[in-house]
Design an enzyme around this catalytic site. Structure first.
Site, PDB file in Angstrom:
ATOM      1  N   ASP A 131      71.226  33.562  27.270  1.00 20.31           N
ATOM      2  CA  ASP A 131      71.801  32.910  26.501  1.00 20.31           C
ATOM      3  C   ASP A 131      72.172  32.170  27.494  1.00 20.31           C
ATOM      4  O   ASP A 131      73.080  32.616  28.292  1.00 20.31           O
ATOM      5  CB  ASP A 131      72.503  32.674  25.279  1.00 20.31           C
ATOM      6  CG  ASP A 131      72.926  31.327  24.827  1.00 20.31           C
ATOM      7  OD1 ASP A 131      72.425  30.230  25.139  1.00 20.31           O
ATOM      8  OD2 ASP A 131      74.452  31.518  24.555  1.00 20.31           O
ATOM      9  N   ASN A 140      72.917  28.235  27.662  1.00 19.26           N
ATOM     10  CA  ASN A 140      72.984  27.051  27.101  1.00 19.26           C
ATOM     11  C   ASN A 140      74.197  27.231  26.058  1.00 19.26           C
ATOM     12  O   ASN A 140      74.909  26.435  25.368  1.00 19.26           O
ATOM     13  CB  ASN A 140      72.519  26.009  26.871  1.00 19.26           C
ATOM     14  CG  ASN A 140      71.830  26.424  25.153  1.00 19.26           C
ATOM     15  OD1 ASN A 140      72.037  27.660  25.050  1.00 19.26           O
ATOM     16  ND2 ASN A 140      71.343  25.572  25.155  1.00 19.26           N
ATOM     17  N   ASP A 171      74.803  28.490  23.403  1.00 13.61           N
ATOM     18  CA  ASP A 171      74.637  28.790  21.729  1.00 13.61           C
ATOM     19  C   ASP A 171      74.733  29.993  20.897  1.00 13.61           C
ATOM     20  O   ASP A 171      74.218  30.068  19.653  1.00 13.61           O
ATOM     21  CB  ASP A 171      73.747  27.149  21.445  1.00 13.61           C
ATOM     22  CG  ASP A 171      72.236  28.104  21.612  1.00 13.61           C
ATOM     23  OD1 ASP A 171      72.151  29.729  22.382  1.00 13.61           O
ATOM     24  OD2 ASP A 171      71.092  27.299  21.467  1.00 13.61           O
ATOM     25  N   ASP A 214      66.691  32.096  25.282  1.00 14.81           N
ATOM     26  CA  ASP A 214      66.095  31.089  25.657  1.00 14.81           C
ATOM     27  C   ASP A 214      65.671  31.653  27.429  1.00 14.81           C
ATOM     28  O   ASP A 214      65.590  32.073  27.898  1.00 14.81           O
ATOM     29  CB  ASP A 214      66.972  29.566  26.451  1.00 14.81           C
ATOM     30  CG  ASP A 214      68.424  30.172  26.475  1.00 14.81           C
ATOM     31  OD1 ASP A 214      68.116  30.071  27.870  1.00 14.81           O
ATOM     32  OD2 ASP A 214      69.738  29.744  26.285  1.00 14.81           O
ATOM     33  N   ASP A 231      52.869  36.762  21.658  1.00 13.77           N
ATOM     34  CA  ASP A 231      52.657  36.856  20.382  1.00 13.77           C
ATOM     35  C   ASP A 231      51.376  36.183  19.590  1.00 13.77           C
ATOM     36  O   ASP A 231      52.024  34.921  19.904  1.00 13.77           O
ATOM     37  CB  ASP A 231      54.099  37.232  18.987  1.00 13.77           C
ATOM     38  CG  ASP A 231      54.449  39.002  18.899  1.00 13.77           C
ATOM     39  OD1 ASP A 231      53.501  38.779  17.658  1.00 13.77           O
ATOM     40  OD2 ASP A 231      54.829  39.108  19.566  1.00 13.77           O
ATOM     41  N   ASP A 288      49.833  40.362  16.183  1.00 11.77           N
ATOM     42  CA  ASP A 288      50.509  40.549  14.875  1.00 11.77           C
ATOM     43  C   ASP A 288      49.832  41.271  13.472  1.00 11.77           C
ATOM     44  O   ASP A 288      48.666  40.234  13.438  1.00 11.77           O
ATOM     45  CB  ASP A 288      51.086  39.158  14.815  1.00 11.77           C
ATOM     46  CG  ASP A 288      53.396  39.695  14.228  1.00 11.77           C
ATOM     47  OD1 ASP A 288      53.815  40.818  13.668  1.00 11.77           O
ATOM     48  OD2 ASP A 288      53.059  39.741  12.129  1.00 11.77           O
ATOM     49  N   GLU A 345      48.849  44.622  16.757  1.00 12.36           N
ATOM     50  CA  GLU A 345      49.630  45.862  15.727  1.00 12.36           C
ATOM     51  C   GLU A 345      49.047  45.679  14.842  1.00 12.36           C
ATOM     52  O   GLU A 345      48.612  44.860  14.344  1.00 12.36           O
ATOM     53  CB  GLU A 345      51.014  44.735  16.222  1.00 12.36           C
ATOM     54  CG  GLU A 345      52.225  45.056  14.445  1.00 12.36           C
ATOM     55  CD  GLU A 345      52.788  45.064  13.842  1.00 12.36           C
ATOM     56  OE1 GLU A 345      53.911  45.212  13.592  1.00 12.36           O
ATOM     57  OE2 GLU A 345      52.387  43.470  13.390  1.00 12.36           O
TER      58      GLU A 345
HETATM   59  O1  TEU Z   1      55.521  43.463  11.864  1.00 15.03           O
HETATM   60  C1  TEU Z   1      53.852  44.350  11.154  1.00 15.03           C
HETATM   61  C2  TEU Z   1      55.398  44.558  10.356  1.00 15.03           C
HETATM   62  O2  TEU Z   1      54.253  45.046   9.532  1.00 15.03           O
HETATM   63  C3  TEU Z   1      56.142  44.767  10.097  1.00 15.03           C
HETATM   64  O3  TEU Z   1      56.507  44.183   8.394  1.00 15.03           O
HETATM   65  C4  TEU Z   1      56.745  46.372   9.858  1.00 15.03           C
HETATM   66  O4  TEU Z   1      56.168  47.059   8.886  1.00 15.03           O
HETATM   67  C5  TEU Z   1      58.153  46.282   9.487  1.00 15.03           C
HETATM   68  O5  TEU Z   1      58.667  44.759  10.455  1.00 15.03           O
HETATM   69  C6  TEU Z   1      58.361  47.871   9.649  1.00 15.03           C
HETATM   70  O6  TEU Z   1      59.820  47.810   9.171  1.00 15.03           O
HETATM   71  C7  TEU Z   1      55.142  42.028  12.525  1.00 15.03           C
HETATM   72  C8  TEU Z   1      56.168  41.954  13.519  1.00 15.03           C
HETATM   73  O7  TEU Z   1      56.555  42.881  13.815  1.00 15.03           O
HETATM   74  C9  TEU Z   1      57.646  41.389  12.408  1.00 15.03           C
HETATM   75  O8  TEU Z   1      57.860  41.328  12.765  1.00 15.03           O
HETATM   76  C10 TEU Z   1      56.904  40.274  11.949  1.00 15.03           C
HETATM   77  O9  TEU Z   1      57.999  40.043  10.679  1.00 15.03           O
HETATM   78  C11 TEU Z   1      56.234  40.145  10.830  1.00 15.03           C
HETATM   79  O10 TEU Z   1      54.888  41.290  11.717  1.00 15.03           O
HETATM   80  C12 TEU Z   1      56.055  39.541  10.165  1.00 15.03           C
HETATM   81  O11 TEU Z   1      54.886  38.574  10.540  1.00 15.03           O
HETATM   82 CA    CA Z   2      70.232  29.588  24.422  1.00 20.30          CA
END
Ligand code: TEU
Ligand code: CA
Length: 536
Positions: free
Chosen positions: A22, A24, A26, A30, A99, A192, A245
């Site tokens: 961080d 600034n 807060d 960042d 992401d 994701d 993922e």
């Molecule tokens: O995670 C996908 C996911 O399936 C997660 O819910 C995972 O099973 C869980 O975190 C395990 O506890 C991705 C992202 O990495 C996560 O941070 C997000 O919350 C999720 O997608 C929704 O976008």
């Molecule tokens: Ca900050």
């Protein structure tokens, strides 16, 4: 690999911007913070940064709920800061992957706001029904939320409505977003929950303990078609790397997403090795069993074309606390885990803080946790009258916040001059970059050595994997290449044990100062790399 890829020898470092640095006051990390730590990242020897979401977001799920894909969350900075980050990273030879969250948006995204009106052209961007079905969400409870006279689908929180991938306009919008970022000079995406984006039908799901409905959206043909289209129309026009993922995939389903001839993704994050210490789901954790874990590692090494290797990320608890021993053998076990993760076949991912051996958070009560998932699950546990001690155990063993505590830069913390958004672990006094930076025996120094070793021989990016010995918690494997082979020995336990393997060659690296290739006993969490005598 028959054809070399630009990403094949790269090592990735994941940054969770909120918790990195961080500037600034807060209490929230960042973009300027990341820029000011780029020299540190570079000094590790890594090649690629994976940046968790920095887009505009109301932060219901810490940025995984996007309300503006072409905007930067003001908490993190401006688009100018982002352009500077890309430029400064590239100047240092670091690439950035972002992401890409396209299963859902935020409910505050303009598409969704307009979609609430049944007559809007945006209506079909999301999945609306007059009646709900029995599907349940990843965060617990029904996957449907009422809005007006209808219900919309959300596989995650109700502030994360799922996009409708049957609608061609959605595909076009996402293509534009990807091009926007690739044109800015980023190197690709971490996609994701990519294997659940396509819902083939909205019929009721089979009755099961978790994720009712998943047979209707998991690893569907429609998803493969979309990935092929994005690859052909967008990604193939740039030099990119993509990692998906992919929840709940088998090695076969992983290969279907990554085999080169399929032209979909480059690699995927499997979850099977992360599920060996749980029953049904992660909230029912058992003791970590190295034996089971290593079996899964072998299976994925042997069966999957190319692995995305990881032991940590922003959704997981810290590996040294979970799989090693974060007290007596903190250094030894953290180094052993590093050695394993960086010698397997595939692309290694290191999560911020893993390189200094950060441990799980030291939270003491529910209100110190911030994660929506933790709060939802504990609310559910309360409703079901789970005993208090068990609720505490669930948080302590499984909350995602353990992997999200602020990066421990100095003895005093060093993450912010304000109040951190999530509690800083008190053990920053001993576990921090400041302490480890110039200590030849530190975990950080060990990571740097390992990364250098990985870069100095083609066996690591091109060699094959061969299991040599696996008995209980002892593990030995070879990486084999025409220019020479490596033997890796791992004693994944607190006990000293004899390893009955004849060794020949040169000791390259060990997590004990006095290891030797003549030694037959491996000490607690001892791990070594031996360069085998080369027969040309
Ligand atoms: O995670 C996908 C996911 O399936 C997660 O819910 C995972 O099973 C869980 O975190 C395990 O506890 C991705 C992202 O990495 C996560 O941070 C997000 O919350 C999720 O997608 C929704 O976008
Ligand atoms: Ca900050």
């Amino acid at each position: 690999m028959n054809q070399r890829k630009s990403w094949q020898d790269k090592i990735v470092y994941q940054i969770y911007p909120r918790s990195f640095y961080d500037t600034n006051k807060d209490g929230i990390g960042d973009l300027l913070g990341i820029i000011s730590k780029l020299d540190y990242v570079k000094s590790l020897g890594v090649d690629v940064i994976w940046l968790s979401p920095v887009y505009r977001s109301p932060n219901d799920d810490n940025g995984y709920d996007i309300s503006g894909y072409l905007e930067i969350n003001p908490e993190f900075g401006t688009m100018e800061d982002m352009d500077r980050l890309i430029q400064e990273a590239n100047q240092r030879g670091l690439k950035i992957i972002m992401d890409l969250v396209i299963n859902h948006t935020s409910d505050e995204h303009p598409w969704f706001i307009q979609s609430k009106d049944p007559t809007s052209p945006y209506r079909d961007y999301y999945i609306w029904q007059d009646k709900l079905n029995n599907w349940t969400s990843f965060f617990g409870g029904s996957a449907w939320e009422k809005e007006g006279d209808s219900y919309y689908l959300h596989l995650f929180s109700k502030k994360q409505p799922d996009l409708n991938w049957h609608h061609p306009a959605v595909l076009d919008e996402i293509k534009k977003i990807m091009r926007f970022w690739l044109d800015k000079g980023i190197y690709g995406f971490r996609s994701d929950v990519i294997n659940v984006i396509y819902k083939t039908s909205l019929d009721d799901g089979k009755k099961r303990f978790v994720l009712v409905g998943r047979e209707h959206y998991h690893s569907q043909e429609g998803c493969h078609r979309i990935l092929q289209t994005l690859r052909r129309d967008v990604l193939d026009h740039y030099d990119t790397m993509t990692v998906g993922e992919t929840v709940l995939v088998s090695p076969k389903q992983a290969n279907d997403l990554i085999l080169p001839e399929r032209k979909e993704l480059d690699m995927v994050f499997g979850f099977e090795h992360m599920e060996t210490d749980q029953i049904n789901n992660k909230w029912f954790r058992t003791k970590f069993k190295a034996d089971r874990f290593l079996k899964v590692i072998t299976k994925w090494q042997e069966q999957v074309y190319w692995n995305a290797n990881y032991l940590e990320n922003h959704d997981q608890t810290r590996s040294v606390s979970r799989m090693g021993d974060d007290q007596t053998y903190h250094k030894e076990s953290a180094k052993m885990l590093a050695l394993l993760n960086l010698t397997l076949k595939g692309t290694p991912y290191i999560y911020q803080g893993e390189e200094i051996g950060m441990t799980n958070g030291d939270f003491t009560s529910l209100d110190e946790y911030q994660d929506i998932e933790t709060h939802r699950i504990i609310a559910l546990a309360q409703k079901l009258h789970f005993p208090k001690w068990y609720q505490r155990r669930m948080m302590k063993m499984s909350s995602r916040d353990h992997g999200r505590t602020p990066m421990q830069w100095t003895k005093a913390g060093g993450f912010t001059q304000g109040v951190p958004w999530l509690k800083m672990n008190q053990n920053t006094k001993t576990i921090c970059v400041e302490n480890e930076e110039n200590d030849p025996d530190s975990i950080l120094t060990f990571y740097r050595k390992l990364i250098q070793i990985r870069k100095s021989h083609p066996v690591w990016s091109d060699g094959s994997f061969e299991l040599v010995w696996h008995r209980h918690k002892q593990y030995a494997f070879k990486r084999i290449h025409q220019d020479g082979s490596m033997m890796i020995l791992i004693n994944f336990q607190k006990k000293t044990k004899k390893m009955p393997i004849a060794l020949k060659g040169e000791l390259l690296l060990s997590n004990y100062p006095d290891s030797s290739i003549h030694q037959r006993h491996l000490r607690p969490y001892e791990a070594v790399i031996i360069k085998e005598a080369h027969h040309a």
